[in-house]
Write a protein that holds these residues in place. Structure first.
Motif, PDB file in Angstrom:
ATOM      1  N   ALA A 175      51.193  38.235  52.067  1.00 49.89           N
ATOM      2  CA  ALA A 175      49.927  37.925  52.720  1.00 49.89           C
ATOM      3  C   ALA A 175      48.857  37.650  51.673  1.00 49.89           C
ATOM      4  CB  ALA A 175      49.505  39.082  53.620  1.00 49.89           C
ATOM      5  N   TYR A 176      48.858  38.441  50.597  1.00 51.21           N
ATOM      6  CA  TYR A 176      47.904  38.272  49.500  1.00 51.21           C
ATOM      7  C   TYR A 176      48.694  38.372  48.205  1.00 51.21           C
ATOM      8  CZ  TYR A 176      44.717  39.230  53.301  1.00 51.21           C
ATOM      9  OH  TYR A 176      44.064  39.193  54.506  1.00 51.21           O
ATOM     10  N   ALA A 177      49.072  37.228  47.679  1.00 49.47           N
ATOM     11  CA  ALA A 177      49.970  37.192  46.528  1.00 49.47           C
ATOM     12  C   ALA A 177      49.336  37.865  45.323  1.00 49.47           C
ATOM     13  CB  ALA A 177      50.328  35.747  46.194  1.00 49.47           C
ATOM     14  N   PRO A 178      50.051  38.783  44.676  1.00 45.02           N
ATOM     15  CA  PRO A 178      49.536  39.425  43.466  1.00 45.02           C
ATOM     16  C   PRO A 178      49.786  38.562  42.244  1.00 45.02           C
ATOM     17  CG  PRO A 178      51.670  40.332  43.996  1.00 45.02           C
ATOM     18  CD  PRO A 178      51.352  39.340  45.079  1.00 45.02           C
ATOM     19  N   ASN A 179      49.120  38.902  41.159  1.00 50.15           N
ATOM     20  CA  ASN A 179      49.407  38.289  39.870  1.00 50.15           C
ATOM     21  C   ASN A 179      50.502  39.101  39.183  1.00 50.15           C
ATOM     22  OD1 ASN A 179      47.406  36.279  40.069  1.00 50.15           O
ATOM     23  ND2 ASN A 179      45.837  37.707  39.353  1.00 50.15           N
ATOM     24  N   LEU A 180      51.540  38.414  38.717  1.00 51.73           N
ATOM     25  CA  LEU A 180      52.671  39.068  38.071  1.00 51.73           C
ATOM     26  C   LEU A 180      52.710  38.680  36.604  1.00 51.73           C
ATOM     27  CD1 LEU A 180      55.422  38.331  40.744  1.00 51.73           C
ATOM     28  CD2 LEU A 180      53.892  40.293  40.637  1.00 51.73           C
ATOM     29  N   SER A 181      53.044  39.643  35.748  1.00 52.42           N
ATOM     30  CA  SER A 181      53.129  39.350  34.328  1.00 52.42           C
ATOM     31  C   SER A 181      54.359  38.489  34.045  1.00 52.42           C
ATOM     32  CB  SER A 181      53.192  40.645  33.511  1.00 52.42           C
ATOM     33  OG  SER A 181      54.400  41.333  33.760  1.00 52.42           O
ATOM     34  N   SER A 182      54.406  37.903  32.870  1.00 53.95           N
ATOM     35  CA  SER A 182      55.489  36.999  32.499  1.00 53.95           C
ATOM     36  C   SER A 182      56.833  37.700  32.580  1.00 53.95           C
ATOM     37  CB  SER A 182      55.253  36.486  31.078  1.00 53.95           C
ATOM     38  OG  SER A 182      56.321  35.675  30.648  1.00 53.95           O
ATOM     39  N   ASN A 235      43.174  38.668  43.679  1.00 59.93           N
ATOM     40  CA  ASN A 235      41.735  38.417  43.672  1.00 59.93           C
ATOM     41  C   ASN A 235      41.027  39.771  43.631  1.00 59.93           C
ATOM     42  OD1 ASN A 235      39.103  37.622  43.993  1.00 59.93           O
ATOM     43  ND2 ASN A 235      39.369  36.761  46.057  1.00 59.93           N
ATOM     44  N   LEU A 236      40.730  40.243  42.431  1.00 60.01           N
ATOM     45  CA  LEU A 236      40.156  41.576  42.273  1.00 60.01           C
ATOM     46  C   LEU A 236      38.794  41.700  42.951  1.00 60.01           C
ATOM     47  CD1 LEU A 236      41.096  42.333  38.561  1.00 60.01           C
ATOM     48  CD2 LEU A 236      42.126  43.287  40.625  1.00 60.01           C
ATOM     49  N   THR A 237      38.064  40.607  43.057  1.00 57.29           N
ATOM     50  CA  THR A 237      36.746  40.673  43.690  1.00 57.29           C
ATOM     51  C   THR A 237      36.857  40.930  45.185  1.00 57.29           C
ATOM     52  OG1 THR A 237      36.665  38.271  44.038  1.00 57.29           O
ATOM     53  CG2 THR A 237      35.774  39.112  41.964  1.00 57.29           C
ATOM     54  N   ALA A 238      38.034  40.696  45.758  1.00 63.54           N
ATOM     55  CA  ALA A 238      38.231  40.943  47.195  1.00 63.54           C
ATOM     56  C   ALA A 238      38.580  42.394  47.490  1.00 63.54           C
ATOM     57  CB  ALA A 238      39.322  40.029  47.727  1.00 63.54           C
ATOM     58  N   CYS A 239      39.009  43.127  46.477  1.00 60.57           N
ATOM     59  CA  CYS A 239      39.422  44.512  46.687  1.00 60.57           C
ATOM     60  C   CYS A 239      38.210  45.407  46.920  1.00 60.57           C
ATOM     61  CB  CYS A 239      40.203  45.021  45.474  1.00 60.57           C
ATOM     62  SG  CYS A 239      41.706  44.091  45.124  1.00 60.57           S
ATOM     63  N   PRO A 240      38.352  46.463  47.738  1.00 64.04           N
ATOM     64  CA  PRO A 240      39.590  46.983  48.314  1.00 64.04           C
ATOM     65  C   PRO A 240      39.969  46.391  49.662  1.00 64.04           C
ATOM     66  CG  PRO A 240      37.807  48.483  48.782  1.00 64.04           C
ATOM     67  CD  PRO A 240      37.211  47.354  47.986  1.00 64.04           C
ATOM     68  N   GLY A 241      39.471  45.192  49.958  1.00 67.66           N
ATOM     69  CA  GLY A 241      39.809  44.544  51.218  1.00 67.66           C
ATOM     70  C   GLY A 241      41.151  43.846  51.155  1.00 67.66           C
ATOM     71  N   PRO A 242      41.186  42.526  51.218  1.00 72.15           N
ATOM     72  CA  PRO A 242      42.458  41.803  51.274  1.00 72.15           C
ATOM     73  C   PRO A 242      43.150  41.707  49.917  1.00 72.15           C
ATOM     74  CG  PRO A 242      40.640  40.267  51.336  1.00 72.15           C
ATOM     75  CD  PRO A 242      40.030  41.634  51.392  1.00 72.15           C
ATOM     76  N   ALA A 255      47.571  49.607  52.089  1.00 71.10           N
ATOM     77  CA  ALA A 255      46.660  48.560  52.537  1.00 71.10           C
ATOM     78  C   ALA A 255      45.445  49.101  53.272  1.00 71.10           C
ATOM     79  CB  ALA A 255      47.399  47.564  53.432  1.00 71.10           C
ATOM     80  N   THR A 256      44.438  48.243  53.415  1.00 71.16           N
ATOM     81  CA  THR A 256      43.272  48.542  54.243  1.00 71.16           C
ATOM     82  C   THR A 256      43.532  48.060  55.661  1.00 71.16           C
ATOM     83  OG1 THR A 256      42.204  46.423  53.872  1.00 71.16           O
ATOM     84  CG2 THR A 256      41.784  48.157  52.243  1.00 71.16           C
ATOM     85  N   GLY A 257      42.639  48.406  56.589  1.00 69.82           N
ATOM     86  CA  GLY A 257      42.797  47.946  57.967  1.00 69.82           C
ATOM     87  C   GLY A 257      42.877  46.446  58.059  1.00 69.82           C
ATOM     88  N   GLU A 258      42.092  45.761  57.272  1.00 72.21           N
ATOM     89  CA  GLU A 258      42.103  44.296  57.304  1.00 72.21           C
ATOM     90  C   GLU A 258      43.416  43.745  56.794  1.00 72.21           C
ATOM     91  OE1 GLU A 258      39.541  40.511  55.549  1.00 72.21           O
ATOM     92  OE2 GLU A 258      39.120  42.551  54.880  1.00 72.21           O
TER      93      GLU A 258
END
Length: 447
Positions: free
Chosen positions: A29-36, A404-411, A432-435
């Motif tokens: 739903a919200y793709a994380p950043n993964l290291s190499s 997207n760290l600026t979206a946390c702790p939401g999506p 996760a949060t409710g959202e």
């Protein structure tokens, strides 16, 4: 072949007994950043706030869905299911975090109790819907000032000792002035011998053997090969201190102190030592802290201890490693490589065997201060300790971070539980949060 990182992320799920989700149908739903070199795949989504996890001896992944109960995820490869199937093991809305398996028993924690069920991994079921209460009256005499969640660790028996169940408890408040006393019942870790007769209503929390005191909220717990208990500890959140350590206001913006911590207890030499809270804390960012450095202990001015006392190991046990302030570490596990037979491939990079892995839940502030993430700690297996020392801010590396760290702790992802399987694959839950929960947040792993 690239090393594989297998993650599990989740949200809300209807309370049906069993349901399959085919791997091909699942996406983040919200793709994380993964290291190499780190890859992953969703295995299940729409769970109810997944927290603690534990593999049983039949490779079923048991998960605490906070507010619902315990479910099992089982890998299937049939005409009806090419993915993971969820089945209900125990439905109890009071269960919210802690889970362990040992000696044929399933242990689960609620706010005020730790319960046990006789568990059969072949049928993925418990013998009775009525559990045996192992521990009750969690929280001591502090009344309501204790957290809802309690981590559980099964300590296997040895030649000289029986099996134990280790339980942690932290305060609900930011500054419990009594937490440095063992008699307070909070901010401590205790253990209970599993060979002792269990009273009708369970062992009283205050009757447990004290392992550590002044651990503000030691959520991440694990035992290493040297019989040391490692504690990933959440420090206080709402504090802002100037260079004379005077609290400006608990309502002030969250800054980059104090550090969260990695502590250790030698289970072969338990002293019930003091680990700082509520008197002492650890510097993460020394900016504005006078001559203090990262990893150094300082005293809160509202307590009886001073900086010199906090820096004395005879009074206060210092951490072994510091984490970014407000990272909120919730679990720690060590990578043992491939432990099963007839394994077709390896999960994580084999050069990482022996390293520690910690889940960062991140802060609840907006925007988030501590990054939700999974980190790797380089480990010295000879000394049973991190390679870096407590003064380092680079004692761990990020493998996964919210996209997207600026979206946390939401999506965004918020990692909680960690589990390795026999192929060395790492599973991670995100409550996760409710959202996020209504947005098809998902578990990530390989089938």
């Amino acid at each position: 072949m690239l090393p594989l990182l297998l993650l599990v992320f989740a949200a809300h799920f209807d309370a049906v007994f069993s349901q399959c989700q085919n791997l091909s149908s699942l996406e983040f739903a919200y793709a994380p950043n993964l290291s190499s070199g780190v890859t992953g795949q969703v295995i299940f989504n729409n769970l109810v706030h997944p927290r603690g996890m534990k593999f049983d001896d039949a490779s079923n992944l048991l998960v605490v869905e906070a507010g619902f109960g315990v479910v099992a995820l089982t890998l299937k490869n049939t005409s009806h299911c090419q993915g993971w199937e969820r089945s209900v093991v125990v439905q109890n809305s009071g269960y919210n975090h802690g889970i362990e398996i040992g000696n044929g028993m399933l242990y689960v924690s609620a706010r005020g109790t730790v319960d046990a069920y006789k568990y059969d991994s072949r049928s993925i079921s418990v013998g009775s819907s009525n559990p045996t209460t192992i521990v009750n009256e969690l929280g001591g005499w502090n009344g309501t000032d204790y957290n809802n969640t309690h981590t559980l660790v099964y300590q296997p028996p040895s030649d000289t000792d029986p099996a134990f169940l280790i339980v942690s408890i932290g305060p609900a408040s930011e500054g419990n002035l009594y937490a440095g006393q063992a008699s307070s019942g909070v901010s401590q870790i205790r253990r209970f011998a599993l060979n002792a007769p269990i009273p009708t209503f369970g062992h009283n929390w205050m009757d447990g053997e004290v392992i550590a005191v002044g651990v503000r909220n030691g959520v991440g717990l694990t035992i290493d090969s040297g019989n040391n208990l490692w504690i990933a500890e959440n420090s206080v959140d709402l504090s802002l201190w100037n260079d004379t350590h005077i609290p400006v206001s608990l309502a002030s913006p969250i800054n980059n102190n104090p550090a969260d911590e990695l502590n250790v207890v030698d289970l072969d030499n338990i002293t019930g030592g003091f680990y700082g809270y509520p008197s002492c804390a650890t510097v993460w960012d020394p900016t504005g802290f006078g001559n203090f450095t990262t990893g150094e202990q300082f005293a809160f001015t509202y307590t009886l201890l001073n900086d010199t006392s906090c820096q004395s190991p005879d009074i206060n046990t210092p951490p072994m490693l510091t984490f970014q302030a407000h990272a909120s570490p919730l679990d720690i596990k060590f990578y043992n490589g491939v432990t099963g037979n007839n394994v077709s491939f390896v999960g994580l990079n084999l050069s990482w065997v022996g390293n520690g892995f910690v889940s960062f839940h991140g802060s609840s502030s907006t925007p988030s201060i501590g990054d939700p993430a999974l980190v790797k700690i380089p480990w010295n297996t000879s000394t049973h300790a991190p390679v870096a020392n407590v003064t380092s801010q680079t004692g761990y590396t990020y493998l996964i971070q919210a996209g997207n760290l600026t979206a946390c702790p939401g999506p965004c992802i918020r990692p909680v539980g960690l589990q390795f399987d026999m192929e060395g694959r790492l599973f991670v839950s995100s409550d996760a949060t409710g959202e996020v929960c209504v947005s098809r947040f998902s578990w990530k792993s390989f089938g």
